[in-house]
Design an enzyme around this catalytic site. Structure first.
Site, PDB file in Angstrom:
ATOM      1  N   HIS A  97       0.847  -1.196   0.000  1.00 15.98           N
ATOM      2  CA  HIS A  97       0.000   0.000   0.000  1.00 15.98           C
ATOM      3  C   HIS A  97       0.884   1.248   0.000  1.00 15.98           C
ATOM      4  O   HIS A  97       2.005   1.223   0.525  1.00 15.98           O
ATOM      5  CB  HIS A  97      -0.925  -0.007   1.233  1.00 15.98           C
ATOM      6  CG  HIS A  97      -1.957   1.074   1.160  1.00 15.98           C
ATOM      7  ND1 HIS A  97      -1.710   2.351   1.592  1.00 15.98           N
ATOM      8  CD2 HIS A  97      -3.217   1.081   0.664  1.00 15.98           C
ATOM      9  CE1 HIS A  97      -2.788   3.092   1.378  1.00 15.98           C
ATOM     10  NE2 HIS A  97      -3.722   2.339   0.823  1.00 15.98           N
ATOM     11  N   GLU A 145      -3.191   3.635  -7.185  1.00 15.60           N
ATOM     12  CA  GLU A 145      -3.644   4.732  -6.316  1.00 15.60           C
ATOM     13  C   GLU A 145      -2.596   5.843  -6.319  1.00 15.60           C
ATOM     14  O   GLU A 145      -1.546   5.680  -5.693  1.00 15.60           O
ATOM     15  CB  GLU A 145      -3.786   4.249  -4.867  1.00 15.60           C
ATOM     16  CG  GLU A 145      -4.772   3.143  -4.662  1.00 15.60           C
ATOM     17  CD  GLU A 145      -5.145   2.960  -3.189  1.00 15.60           C
ATOM     18  OE1 GLU A 145      -6.326   2.803  -2.920  1.00 15.60           O
ATOM     19  OE2 GLU A 145      -4.253   3.014  -2.317  1.00 15.60           O
TER      20      GLU A 145
HETATM   21  O1  G3P Z   1      -6.404   1.996   0.305  1.00 18.43           O
HETATM   22  C1  G3P Z   1      -7.322   2.971  -0.071  1.00 18.43           C
HETATM   23  C2  G3P Z   1      -6.757   4.301  -0.036  1.00 18.43           C
HETATM   24  O2  G3P Z   1      -5.409   4.497   0.018  1.00 18.43           O
HETATM   25  C3  G3P Z   1      -7.524   5.383  -0.654  1.00 18.43           C
HETATM   26  O3  G3P Z   1      -7.884   6.149   0.443  1.00 18.43           O
HETATM   27  O4  G3P Z   1      -9.226   7.704   1.683  1.00 18.43           O
HETATM   28  O5  G3P Z   1      -8.617   8.204  -0.681  1.00 18.43           O
HETATM   29  O6  G3P Z   1     -10.266   6.416  -0.189  1.00 18.43           O
HETATM   30  P1  G3P Z   1      -9.079   7.185   0.305  1.00 18.43           P
END
Ligand code: G3P
Length: 226
Positions: A97, A145
């Site tokens: 992550h 991400e």
């Molecule tokens: O693992 C999910 C994450 O890093 C995204 O976080 O708070 O932007 O949905 P968020």
């Protein structure tokens, strides 16, 4: 041996938010289960590490660990072994992550050890380039991400749709069996719908649900986009 968590997934990463400390982790996992059952959708809970066993024993939906360390059972004080995670009743694990980065070789070893135990793997990547490198380890899922959008109010699907589309294309070019997810800023059913339209197989999100006043309502809205 590996475990298939299916397609069109909504993975809720509880992270280490105070909102899910202690028994509140089970409460949120039960809300996820309720919405999954009511809507026939695939919601997966990813609670804080110390609550894994309790959460996995309390709900019927799949539960993921937020990390595993590629260590064998034995002299591994403080590390989270794949064997422990399996014994807690988890179906799989996140690896790498953005808030818990490891070297690519460590990802490879962790994926291998997870698969030996039948744990599904969701490997996170910050960029398309990272995703291409990590695809060679053949996890079931790669979740792209962009770190700068994590925890923000704008979904990656609006702020940077190209990263989603390109990751899908590039990862599938390496290994068509890998499912690609996206995350960062995802909060609504419309964001989920946009993710699927860009070729993703689902989403990975955290704050939109964990910090919501009405977690049930947000989850219901999210799965309406599947
Ligand atoms: O693992 C999910 C994450 O890093 C995204 O976080 O708070 O932007 O949905 P968020």
């Amino acid at each position: 041996m590996s475990s298939d968590l299916g397609t069109k997934v909504v993975i809720i990463n509880f992270k280490a938010y105070a909102e899910v400390d202690g028994p509140k982790a089970v409460d949120l996992a039960k809300t996820c289960e309720k919405v999954a059952t009511e809507t026939g959708t695939n919601i997966i809970a990813c609670p804080p590490m110390v609550e894994l066993s309790k959460v996995a024993g309390s709900v019927g939906i799949p539960v993921l660990s937020q990390n595993i360390d590629p260590k064998k059972p034995g002299s591994a004080t403080g590390w989270i072994t794949p064997s422990m995670v399996k014994s807690c009743g988890c179906a799989g694990t996140l690896i790498n992550h953005a808030e818990h980065k490891v070297a690519p070789e460590v990802v490879g070893e962790a994926v291998k050890m997870a698969h030996e135990l039948g744990l599904a793997t969701v490997v996170c990547a910050n960029t398309v380039e990272d995703a291409i490198v990590l695809a060679k380890y053949a996890p079931e899922y790669i979740a792209v991400e962009p770190p700068e959008l994590i925890g923000g109010d704008i979904s990656v699907t609006s702020a940077d749709p190209a990263i989603v589309k390109n990751t899908v294309e590039q990862v599938k070019a390496v290994d068509p069996s890998i499912r690609v997810l996206c995350g960062a800023g995802v909060k609504t059913g419309k964001d989920v719908e946009a993710a699927l339209a860009l070729g993703a197989d689902g989403v990975l999100l955290a704050s939109g649900v964990v910090k919501a006043k009405d977690q049930y309502a947000v989850l219901k809205d999210l799965v309406s986009g599947l």
